[in-house]
Scaffold this motif. Structure first.
Motif, PDB file in Angstrom:
ATOM      1  N   UNK A   1       0.819  -1.208   0.000  1.00  0.00           N
ATOM      2  CA  UNK A   1       0.000   0.000   0.000  1.00  0.00           C
ATOM      3  C   UNK A   1       0.855   1.262   0.000  1.00  0.00           C
ATOM      4  N   UNK A   2       2.047   1.206   0.625  1.00  0.00           N
ATOM      5  CA  UNK A   2       2.940   2.371   0.546  1.00  0.00           C
ATOM      6  C   UNK A   2       3.332   2.631  -0.907  1.00  0.00           C
ATOM      7  N   UNK A   3       3.625   1.566  -1.631  1.00  0.00           N
ATOM      8  CA  UNK A   3       4.041   1.706  -3.032  1.00  0.00           C
ATOM      9  C   UNK A   3       2.870   2.158  -3.907  1.00  0.00           C
ATOM     10  N   UNK A   4       1.684   1.622  -3.602  1.00  0.00           N
ATOM     11  CA  UNK A   4       0.502   2.005  -4.364  1.00  0.00           C
ATOM     12  C   UNK A   4       0.182   3.493  -4.155  1.00  0.00           C
ATOM     13  N   UNK A   5       0.242   3.925  -2.891  1.00  0.00           N
ATOM     14  CA  UNK A   5       0.015   5.332  -2.581  1.00  0.00           C
ATOM     15  C   UNK A   5       1.066   6.214  -3.249  1.00  0.00           C
ATOM     16  N   UNK A   6       2.330   5.804  -3.182  1.00  0.00           N
ATOM     17  CA  UNK A   6       3.386   6.627  -3.777  1.00  0.00           C
ATOM     18  C   UNK A   6       3.122   6.850  -5.257  1.00  0.00           C
ATOM     19  N   UNK A   7       2.729   5.794  -5.959  1.00  0.00           N
ATOM     20  CA  UNK A   7       2.483   5.956  -7.397  1.00  0.00           C
ATOM     21  C   UNK A   7       1.344   6.946  -7.641  1.00  0.00           C
ATOM     22  N   UNK A   8       0.247   6.817  -6.899  1.00  0.00           N
ATOM     23  CA  UNK A   8      -0.889   7.718  -7.102  1.00  0.00           C
ATOM     24  C   UNK A   8      -0.490   9.170  -6.866  1.00  0.00           C
ATOM     25  N   UNK A   9       0.272   9.424  -5.817  1.00  0.00           N
ATOM     26  CA  UNK A   9       0.652  10.786  -5.461  1.00  0.00           C
ATOM     27  C   UNK A   9       1.720  11.341  -6.392  1.00  0.00           C
ATOM     28  N   UNK A  10       2.716  10.549  -6.695  1.00  0.00           N
ATOM     29  CA  UNK A  10       3.822  10.998  -7.550  1.00  0.00           C
ATOM     30  C   UNK A  10       3.355  11.252  -8.976  1.00  0.00           C
ATOM     31  N   UNK A  11       2.394  10.481  -9.459  1.00  0.00           N
ATOM     32  CA  UNK A  11       1.945  10.609 -10.847  1.00  0.00           C
ATOM     33  C   UNK A  11       0.891  11.701 -11.035  1.00  0.00           C
ATOM     34  N   UNK A  12       0.444  12.327  -9.944  1.00  0.00           N
ATOM     35  CA  UNK A  12      -0.602  13.354 -10.023  1.00  0.00           C
ATOM     36  C   UNK A  12      -0.013  14.751  -9.871  1.00  0.00           C
ATOM     37  N   UNK A  13      -0.095  15.598 -10.901  1.00  0.00           N
ATOM     38  CA  UNK A  13       0.374  16.986 -10.740  1.00  0.00           C
ATOM     39  C   UNK A  13      -0.351  17.720  -9.619  1.00  0.00           C
ATOM     40  N   UNK A  14      -1.621  17.342  -9.365  1.00  0.00           N
ATOM     41  CA  UNK A  14      -2.386  17.989  -8.313  1.00  0.00           C
ATOM     42  C   UNK A  14      -1.863  17.639  -6.924  1.00  0.00           C
ATOM     43  N   UNK A  15      -1.466  16.391  -6.717  1.00  0.00           N
ATOM     44  CA  UNK A  15      -1.080  15.908  -5.390  1.00  0.00           C
ATOM     45  C   UNK A  15       0.421  15.899  -5.155  1.00  0.00           C
ATOM     46  N   UNK A  16       1.201  15.916  -6.223  1.00  0.00           N
ATOM     47  CA  UNK A  16       2.654  15.937  -6.068  1.00  0.00           C
ATOM     48  C   UNK A  16       3.065  17.231  -5.368  1.00  0.00           C
ATOM     49  N   UNK A  17       3.839  17.108  -4.320  1.00  0.00           N
ATOM     50  CA  UNK A  17       4.226  18.280  -3.539  1.00  0.00           C
ATOM     51  C   UNK A  17       3.361  18.507  -2.321  1.00  0.00           C
ATOM     52  N   UNK A  18       2.289  17.735  -2.161  1.00  0.00           N
ATOM     53  CA  UNK A  18       1.433  17.841  -0.974  1.00  0.00           C
ATOM     54  C   UNK A  18       2.146  17.240   0.237  1.00  0.00           C
ATOM     55  N   UNK A  19       1.605  17.528   1.424  1.00  0.00           N
ATOM     56  CA  UNK A  19       2.181  16.949   2.639  1.00  0.00           C
ATOM     57  C   UNK A  19       2.127  15.428   2.592  1.00  0.00           C
ATOM     58  N   UNK A  20       1.019  14.881   2.076  1.00  0.00           N
ATOM     59  CA  UNK A  20       0.902  13.423   1.988  1.00  0.00           C
ATOM     60  C   UNK A  20       1.930  12.850   1.028  1.00  0.00           C
ATOM     61  N   UNK A  21       2.161  13.516  -0.080  1.00  0.00           N
ATOM     62  CA  UNK A  21       3.195  13.074  -1.017  1.00  0.00           C
ATOM     63  C   UNK A  21       4.557  13.065  -0.340  1.00  0.00           C
ATOM     64  N   UNK A  22       4.839  14.071   0.462  1.00  0.00           N
ATOM     65  CA  UNK A  22       6.107  14.104   1.185  1.00  0.00           C
ATOM     66  C   UNK A  22       6.252  12.933   2.137  1.00  0.00           C
TER      67      UNK A  22
END
Length: 369
Positions: free
Chosen positions: A241-262
Motif C-alpha cells: 500500500x505504501x508503493x501504491x500510494x506513492x504511485x498515485x501521489x507521484x503521478x498526479x500533478x495535483x497531489x505531487x508536492x502535498x504533505x501526503x506526497x512528502x
C-alpha cells in the motif's frame, strides 16, 4: 521520471513478453472459463485447471474491477462488448433501487446477499466508470458515474474529509469509521474522474481527503500510511500500500508536492528496507518494521514494480522486479496469487480481481518504456 529504455535496453523486450502473457494467457481466462454467460458476470475465481470455484457470491467490486479491465488499454478482441455487458450487469444485479447505491454482493441466483453499502465497492464503481466514460463518452456511463459520486460524497462522507468504510443498506451507521484501503481507492477514483473531466467538487473532496489522511493515518516517525487511524490499537502497515500510494501521489500533478506526497516519498525507503526481502514484497509489518505476515502477494509485487518506474535511479530495480514478477508469479496457466514466507505457492486459485492490478502495473510501465 527515469529514462528506463536508455538505462536498461533489455527492458522493452521483457515488458513485451509480460504483456503478451497478460493478453494471451490471463485476460482470455475471463472471456472464456471465468465468464458466467447466464449471469453476465465473472466468476469470483478459477482454480489451477481453469474451472470456476463453487459459486457462493458475486461481488459488485469484482464486477467493477473487470469493467476497468475491459475498458483499459488492453485492446483485446471483444473487450468493448464485455465492458458494456459488465456495466449493464452492475446496474441490473447490484443497484439498490430503493435506497440508492450498490449492494456489496449477490448470491448464485442473483439475489442480494450482503446488502451493506461498502466504500471500497463504490470507489471501484467510480474508478471503472470514469475510465469507461473517458473511452466511450456514453450517457449511461456518465449517469452511473455521477450516481456513484453522489452517494460517496453525500452518504459516506464524515467529518474531517474522511469517509465511513461501511454503512447499512439504508445508509444508517454501522460504526465502521474510516479505513485506509477504501480511502486509497477512493483517492484513485477521484483522480480517474479528474482525468476525464473538470470537476471542482471532486477536486476539493480529493484535497480534503489527502489532508485528512496526512493528519489521521500517517505515522510521524516513518511517514508510512497506517491501515487504521493513528490512534487505533493493534495497527500495522502494508508495504504494497505504501508503493501504491506513492504511485498515485507521484503521478498526479495535483497531489505531487502535498504533505501526503512528502510522507509517502519518505515512507518508500522504509517500506522497501523492511518490507522487500530478496525482491519479494512482504504482506504486513508492524510500525517498528518487524514482520507481521511474510506472505508474498502478486498485487503487492505489481504495485512495487509500478512505483519503481517513478523513482530516481531505479532502472536496474525495475528490470529486476519485472523479471521477478515473470519468474515467480506468472506461469503458462495464468498466475500464482500468493507465495508463503518460504516462497512456496500458497494459493492456487486465480481471483477475478487480480487482473486489475496487473493492468494498472503494465500501463504504468508502458508510460515510461
Amino acid at each position: 521520471m527515469p529514462d528506463l529504455r536508455t538505462a536498461q535496453p533489455d527492458l522493452p523486450a521483457l515488458l513485451d513478453s509480460v504483456q503478451q502473457h497478460f493478453a494471451q494467457r490471463i485476460v482470455p481466462l475471463w472471456q472464456g472459463p471465468g465468464w458466467n454467460a447466464d449471469m453476465a458476470l465473472p466468476f469470483e475465481a478459477l482454480d489451477a485447471q481453469h474451472q470456476p470455484l463453487p459459486v457462493q457470491r458475486y461481488r459488485a467490486m469484482a464486477c467493477a474491477r473487470q469493467l476497468y479491465l475491459f475498458s483499459s488499454r488492453i485492446e483485446q478482441p471483444g473487450a468493448a462488448e464485455r465492458a458494456g455487458a459488465l456495466l449493464r450487469t452492475l446496474q441490473r444485479h447490484f443497484h439498490d433501487a430503493e435506497h440508492g447505491g450498490w449492494f456489496y454482493s449477490i448470491d448464485a441466483q442473483g439475489k442480494p446477499l450482503d446488502r451493506t453499502k461498502d466504500l471500497y465497492t463504490h470507489a471501484f464503481i467510480v474508478f471503472a466508470c470514469a475510465h469507461y466514460w473517458g473511452k466511450v463518452n456514453e450517457p449511461m456511463v456518465e449517469s452511473t458515474l455521477n450516481a456513484a459520486l453522489e452517494v460517496v460524497l453525500e452518504r459516506f462522507a464524515s467529518d474531517e474529509g474522511l469517509y465511513e468504510a461501511s454503512l447499512a443498506e439504508d445508509w444508517s451507521s454501522l460504526g465502521s469509521g474510516p479505513l485506509q484501503n477504501p480511502l486509497m481507492h477512493l483517492a484513485e477514483a477521484f483522480l480517474a474522474t479528474l482525468s476525464v473531466r473538470h470537476d471542482v467538487r471532486v477536486q476539493d473532496a480529493l484535497l480534503q481527503l489527502t489532508d485528512a489522511l496526512q493528519a489521521r493515518f500517517i505515522d510521524p516517525a516513518h511517514g508510512v500510511m497506517l491501515e487504521k487511524p493513528r490512534e487505533a490499537v493493534d495497527n500495522w502497515f502494508e508495504p504494497g500500500h505504501q508503493f501504491e500510494w506513492f504511485y498515485l501521489l507521484e503521478s498526479s500533478p495535483l497531489l505531487r508536492g502535498s504533505a501526503l506526497h512528502g510522507s509517502l516519498s519518505r515512507a518508500f525507503g522504509y517500506a522497501e528496507q523492511c518490507g522487500v526481502k530478496d525482491g519479494a514484497v512482504l504482506a504486513m509489518l508492524n510500525v517498528d518494521g518487524s514482520v507481521r505476515d511474510a506472505t508474498q502477494r502478486i498485487w503487492a509485487q505489481a504495485e512495487y514494480l509500478r512505483a519503481l518506474t517513478l523513482r530516481p535511479d531505479s532502472a536496474g530495480k525495475v528490470l529486476a522486479q519485472l523479471h521477478a514478477l515473470q519468474q515467480n508469479f506468472l506461469h503458462a496457466g495464468g498466475w500464482h496469487e500468493c507465495r508463503d514466507a518460504s516462497g512456496a505457492v500458497s494459493r492456487h486459485d486465480m481471483p477475478s480481481t487480480t487482473p486489475y492490478h496487473l493492468a494498472t502495473c503494465l500501463e504504468g510501465l508502458q508510460r515510461v518504456v
